[in-house]
Write a protein that holds these residues in place. Structure first.
Motif, short mmCIF file in Angstrom:
data_model
loop_
_atom_site.label_atom_id
_atom_site.label_comp_id
_atom_site.label_asym_id
_atom_site.label_seq_id
_atom_site.Cartn_x
_atom_site.Cartn_y
_atom_site.Cartn_z
N PRO A 143 -6.01 -3.44 -7.44
CA PRO A 143 -5.20 -4.10 -6.55
C PRO A 143 -4.82 -5.74 -7.11
O PRO A 143 -3.81 -6.25 -7.07
CB PRO A 143 -7.15 -4.83 -6.66
CG PRO A 143 -8.43 -3.98 -7.05
CD PRO A 143 -7.30 -3.25 -7.86
N ALA A 144 -4.43 -5.84 -8.17
CA ALA A 144 -4.04 -6.18 -8.90
C ALA A 144 -2.94 -6.31 -8.79
O ALA A 144 -2.04 -7.22 -8.68
CB ALA A 144 -4.08 -7.16 -10.12
N SER A 145 -2.58 -5.31 -8.90
CA SER A 145 -1.13 -5.24 -8.67
C SER A 145 -0.39 -4.64 -7.74
O SER A 145 0.58 -5.45 -7.18
CB SER A 145 -0.26 -3.75 -10.13
OG SER A 145 -0.34 -2.46 -8.67
N LEU A 146 -1.17 -4.08 -6.58
CA LEU A 146 -0.86 -4.27 -5.05
C LEU A 146 -1.15 -6.53 -4.42
O LEU A 146 0.19 -6.71 -3.74
CB LEU A 146 -2.06 -4.22 -4.79
CG LEU A 146 -2.95 -2.84 -4.27
CD1 LEU A 146 -3.84 -2.34 -3.45
CD2 LEU A 146 -0.94 -2.43 -3.23
N ALA A 180 0.70 -8.51 -6.77
CA ALA A 180 1.17 -9.09 -7.51
C ALA A 180 2.73 -8.45 -6.44
O ALA A 180 3.71 -8.76 -5.98
CB ALA A 180 1.87 -8.73 -8.44
N ILE A 181 2.70 -7.13 -5.77
CA ILE A 181 3.86 -6.77 -5.47
C ILE A 181 3.42 -7.16 -3.64
O ILE A 181 5.38 -7.69 -3.48
CB ILE A 181 3.39 -5.06 -4.49
CG1 ILE A 181 3.90 -4.02 -6.21
CG2 ILE A 181 4.87 -4.97 -4.07
CD1 ILE A 181 3.05 -2.76 -5.57
N ILE A 206 11.32 -2.64 -0.78
CA ILE A 206 10.48 -2.68 -1.51
C ILE A 206 10.41 -1.54 -2.89
O ILE A 206 9.95 -1.51 -3.81
CB ILE A 206 9.22 -3.36 -1.10
CG1 ILE A 206 9.29 -4.69 -0.41
CG2 ILE A 206 7.93 -3.15 -1.68
CD1 ILE A 206 7.92 -5.10 1.18
N GLU A 224 2.98 -10.64 -3.98
CA GLU A 224 3.25 -11.72 -4.40
C GLU A 224 5.05 -11.74 -3.93
O GLU A 224 5.95 -12.92 -3.79
CB GLU A 224 2.67 -12.29 -5.53
CG GLU A 224 2.75 -13.72 -5.60
CD GLU A 224 2.73 -14.31 -6.62
OE1 GLU A 224 1.77 -14.00 -7.08
OE2 GLU A 224 3.53 -15.36 -7.21
N ARG A 225 5.74 -10.97 -5.18
CA ARG A 225 6.69 -10.31 -5.69
C ARG A 225 7.70 -11.02 -4.12
O ARG A 225 9.07 -11.18 -4.54
CB ARG A 225 7.46 -8.69 -6.22
CG ARG A 225 8.38 -8.53 -6.73
CD ARG A 225 8.50 -7.89 -8.05
NE ARG A 225 9.82 -7.61 -8.30
CZ ARG A 225 10.21 -6.81 -8.83
NH1 ARG A 225 8.91 -6.38 -9.65
NH2 ARG A 225 12.05 -6.61 -9.54
N THR A 265 16.19 -7.37 -0.19
CA THR A 265 15.87 -6.74 -1.87
C THR A 265 14.41 -5.41 -1.38
O THR A 265 13.57 -5.59 -1.05
CB THR A 265 14.77 -6.81 -2.92
OG1 THR A 265 15.95 -7.86 -3.05
CG2 THR A 265 15.25 -5.05 -4.45
N LEU A 269 0.83 -1.76 0.33
CA LEU A 269 -0.31 0.13 0.00
C LEU A 269 0.83 1.76 -0.19
O LEU A 269 1.11 1.99 -0.51
CB LEU A 269 -0.89 0.11 0.72
CG LEU A 269 -1.97 -0.98 1.21
CD1 LEU A 269 -3.17 -0.67 2.58
CD2 LEU A 269 -3.03 0.02 0.10
#
Lengths: 318, 559
Positions: free
Chosen positions: A45-48, A50-51, A81, A53-54, A79, A36
């Motif tokens: 929401p999808a890219s949240l 993905a972050i 974020i 998960e990454r 790494t 967030l």
């Protein structure tokens, strides 16, 4: 000595593990999540997801902790974020800045503190002592951030003696490097100097009234020799302790001062990553800070036992 | 006394906890720009509303007065995030991109869209579902490779498909992208999508070097290569970003500086001090408290421009289970009865707010459409007058207990707190009692998404196309509809406005949309910030347009 060392090492390890747990759970207990904070306005929401998960933020806590500890042991601190930079790289750029700032601040503190402390003790009851005490009280009472702001306002903006902020690495340009660090190390150093001064003064007073000083004087030694070689030397052990204990103050002083002077050190890194909930960076920073704290404590203890063998004996008995 | 070992453990434990607690406790001070760091909200930019203040966006560089070469030092108020157009999410990365990554389209000083890497404005088919873009020829990326339609396609597709892309929704319902030749890009859409052009003036329209993308993949941010006047030399995280003039740039003759260094200085007063001392020559996001004094200095000037965003308060109407979940009724008068929200709006004194809190440097706002937007109209700028008596009467009609207590969460930076307090004092006269709950910015985002609030004070930095400033916030089930608001009639208007290609027709629709929002008041717009940028008079050509982005690439030092 060996068993004392082993005992202290074991203690340190337990402390370190506890520290990692406190930090790991502590930052996750904070409201707000890194995805967030990173997404800011762009919170699709999808890219949240993905972050999350990454960076493994969707994994169970225990697994995340295990990964953090096992990777750290292997030297992989993860790494960032926010900037996608390896944390070790962030630490490698931030650490020298803070170390240099701390060393310079300590230097300022010891030079100023010991000198005024000795002067106050030797000139007891005189104007010198009164001035030294007043100075110490003042610098103890002034918060770092205020002193920093005033330094920038008067010494950087009004008379332009020093740069207002920024940093140049030592090996790139040593003079510019020192030029940038004068104000911040004075700001941190003066606060610490007060503590050193008071301690030096009181232990010097104690030493000066001791029998061996009277003997030294009676032998006809010069005043300076008595003060410097006998009294001061014996008072220094206390100063070493105080400097060790003041490390915490040094670290917190650096956090505030680095931010004001825009120094890319540890303190700034920590604050910025807390705001951004950059977990890997916060974890690593605290891990390194805790390790440094523990190691320095260990060194101070060992240094005692070298300076004063009675401590070692007591350590063995314990 | 504790045994020695335990004592030490306790001390170390306390030290660690203390460090954390200390850091968190520090947040109120440091927060100021962290909010800004995440692209919106506390971000500087913002706007003129009633046109009382004139814009001072800077002038184009005067080649005769410039001494080529030298370095430019800029103080940035927050750290840019990833320097990857697909993944970047902060306003500050856009500052750096403006010198480094050109886009298909750009804005000019009048907020009009002009071609940048495109050769002309796009051509849309009659049904609005096909958009053809001609791109420039003879252009090279920073790594010397050629720029062409295929490169554009590769970047657009990356924006659409990369998992962590922040650009997907901005690009709309794209189905396929064709490149019939090296100069032409044809975008096919499922439904017409007017905001596409605006998206291409921002990060979604930046073109990345395909060679570098192949080499670095999703780590492009570590060594980004685009078409631009400058290229990245090095980045010291938390500290600075250094760019150097790019000799491959097609218009290199207009680039004067040898290098640009962006230095991150988060504290507004320290930024001002650095500007005064000459350590930096440009500083963004001046505080409204510093700006008047700075503009009075001989060696400095302050640029101001309207922004496209807004600041306001949002009521929680139906966000119970968090964003993305179906809205549920909330048993509170402000959620159930629009009269309570209308009363709140009538109790707010916007003029007083901008005057007392921001010294009149910001402008009041009543709608999501900035007057700086080409889609603004009289209807979109309609602002009700304050009417305390009417507010009280509406509260009474709604059957609410007076004073009506409501808890408001707000970011704990000094500006937000001052706004909250001013607001609290104003609406008190109208029968409201605001309980201010300051929280740190990251927590604020978290609470708003979870629906853990009654009233929320936050803003939006703004986009060129009005759709991006409205639909996400008040459209049913939209990704940032933290109010949990839903109105099918409004949704229909929003869809029509998005699909309409004619600017005049869209203007009319956005007027209606504004009226509809003002009628329902899930969100009450309060004011617009202005972009306040301090610039040394030693420079020529520094500009800040309504998108809030600092443009320094074509500036230079005066002789």
């Amino acid at each position: 000595m060996r068993s004392y060392l082993l005992h202290r090492l074991w203690q340190s390890l337990v402390t370190l593990i506890l520290a990692t747990m406190v930090v790991f759970l502590g930052i996750r207990a904070l409201p707000g999540d890194p995805a967030l904070a990173l997404a800011g306005e762009e919170r699709d929401p999808a890219s949240l997801a993905a972050i999350r998960e990454r960076y493994g933020l969707d994994e169970p806590l225990l697994l995340q902790y295990w990964k953090f500890v096992s990777n750290s042991v292997r030297g992989d601190l993860g790494t960032s974020i926010r900037t996608d930079t390896p944390v070790t790289e962030l630490l490698a750029t931030a650490l020298p800045v803070t170390l240099e700032l701390s060393l310079l601040s300590l230097l300022v503190a010891v030079l100023l503190g010991v000198a005024t402390g000795v002067a106050a003790a030797v000139r007891r009851g005189k104007l010198t002592e009164w001035i030294a005490n007043a100075l110490a009280l003042t610098s103890l009472s002034i918060p770092n951030f205020w002193l920093g702001l005033m330094a920038i306002l008067y010494l950087a903006v009004a008379v332009r003696l020093f740069p207002a902020s920024g940093y140049v690495p030592f090996f790139e340009n040593p003079i510019a490097n020192l030029h940038h660090l004068v104000l911040p190390s004075l700001v941190i150093g003066t606060g610490l100097a007060a503590v050193v001064m008071r301690q030096t003064r009181s232990s010097m007073l104690e030493a000066l009234s001791a029998d061996y000083i009277r003997t030294a004087r009676a032998k006809g030694l010069s005043t300076s020799a008595v003060i410097l070689r006998h009294a001061l030397r014996n008072s220094l052990i206390v100063v070493v302790t105080i400097v060790g204990l003041q490390l915490g103050a040094l670290i917190s002083g650096a956090v505030v001062t680095e931010r004001i002077f825009g120094l890319p050190g540890f303190g700034k890194l920590t604050i910025d990553s807390v705001f951004q909930r950059d977990y890997p960076v916060i974890q690593a920073v605290v891990l390194v800070t805790a390790t440094a704290y523990i190691v320095i404590n260990l060194l101070v203890d060992l240094l005692y036992s070298v300076i004063d063998p009675r401590i070692r004996v007591r350590g063995r008995e314990a | 006394m504790l045994p020695r070992t335990h004592g030490r453990l306790a001390v170390a434990g306390l030290a660690t906890t203390g460090l954390l607690v200390g850091l968190i406790a520090c947040s109120p001070v440091g927060q100021e720009n962290t909010g800004g760091g995440s692209d919106g909200t506390a971000s500087p930019g913002a706007t003129a509303t009633d046109g009382e203040r004139t814009n001072k966006t800077g002038t184009a560089a005067d080649p005769n007065a410039i001494k080529p070469g030298g370095r430019l030092d800029i103080a940035l108020s927050a750290e840019p995030d990833l320097l990857d157009p697909t993944q970047a999410r902060s306003l500050y990365s856009r500052y750096v991109f403006s010198a480094m990554c050109e886009k298909l389209y750009d804005l000019d000083e009048n907020s009009e869209i002009v071609p940048q890497l495109a050769a002309a404005l796009p051509e849309a088919s009659a049904d609005g579902k096909t958009v053809t873009i001609k791109v420039r020829t003879g252009v090279k990326f920073g790594d010397g490779t050629a720029f062409d339609a295929a490169a554009v396609k590769k970047s657009l597709q990356r924006n659409l498909t990369l998992e962590t892309s922040a650009r997907k929704s901005e690009l709309g319902p794209i189905t396929t992208i064709d490149t019939p030749d090296a100069e032409t890009v044809v975008i096919h859409l499922e439904t017409p999508f007017a905001p596409l052009l605006a998206a291409l003036t921002d990060r979604a329209g930046m073109v990345m070097s395909p060679a570098q993308l192949d080499k670095l993949g999703d780590k492009f941010s570590t060594a980004p290569v685009c078409v631009g006047p400058f290229k990245l030399v090095k980045r010291v995280p938390q500290n600075s970003i250094e760019l150097a003039k790019d000799s491959n740039y097609y218009d290199a003759g207009k680039v004067y500086f040898d290098s640009i260094v962006y230095r991150i200085i988060t504290d507004a007063s320290i930024r001002a001090a650095n500007l005064r001392s000459g350590d930096v020559q440009v500083a963004d996001s001046l505080s409204t408290q510093d700006a008047p004094a700075l503009s009075g200095e001989d060696s400095l000037e302050v640029l101001e421009s309207e922004s496209l965003g807004y600041q306001g308060v949002t009521f929680n109407i139906g966000n119970v289970d968090g964003i993305g979940q179906p809205a549920k009724p909330i048993d509170k008068p402000h959620a159930k009865d629009v009269k309570v929200r209308q009363a709140f709006d009538l109790a707010v004194d916007r003029d007083g707010l901008v005057k007392t809190v921001f010294g009149g440097l910001y402008d009041k706002a009543c709608s999501p459409i900035s007057p700086a937007s080409p889609f603004s109209s009289d209807a979109a700028q309609k602002c009700p007058d304050r009417d305390v008596e009417k507010a009280k009467q509406l509260l009474q009609e709604a059957g609410a207990t007076v004073p009506y207590k409501i808890e408001m969460i707000t970011s704990n930076n000094p500006d937000s707190l001052r706004i909250a307090q001013a607001l609290q004092a104003m609406v008190k006269e109208g029968g409201f009692e605001i309980q201010i709950q300051p929280v740190e910015f990251s927590s604020l985002l978290d609470q708003q998404d979870r629906g853990d609030f009654e009233l929320l004070q936050l803003g939006w930095s703004g986009r060129i196309d009005p759709d991006a400033n409205i639909t996400n916030f008040v459209g049913t089930d939209a990704s940032q509809n933290v109010a949990g608001f839903s109105d099918p009639a409004l949704d229909e208007l929003l869809t029509n406005a998005r699909q309409e290609q004619d600017v005049e027709a869209r203007k009319g629709l956005y007027g209606e949309i504004t009226a509809k929002i003002q009628e329902q008041e899930p969100l009450i717009y309060l004011y617009r910030q202005r972009n306040l940028t301090g610039v040394s008079k030693q420079l020529s050509g520094v500009r800040v347009y309504s998108d809030g982005i600092l443009r320094v690439a074509f500036a230079g030092h005066r002789k």
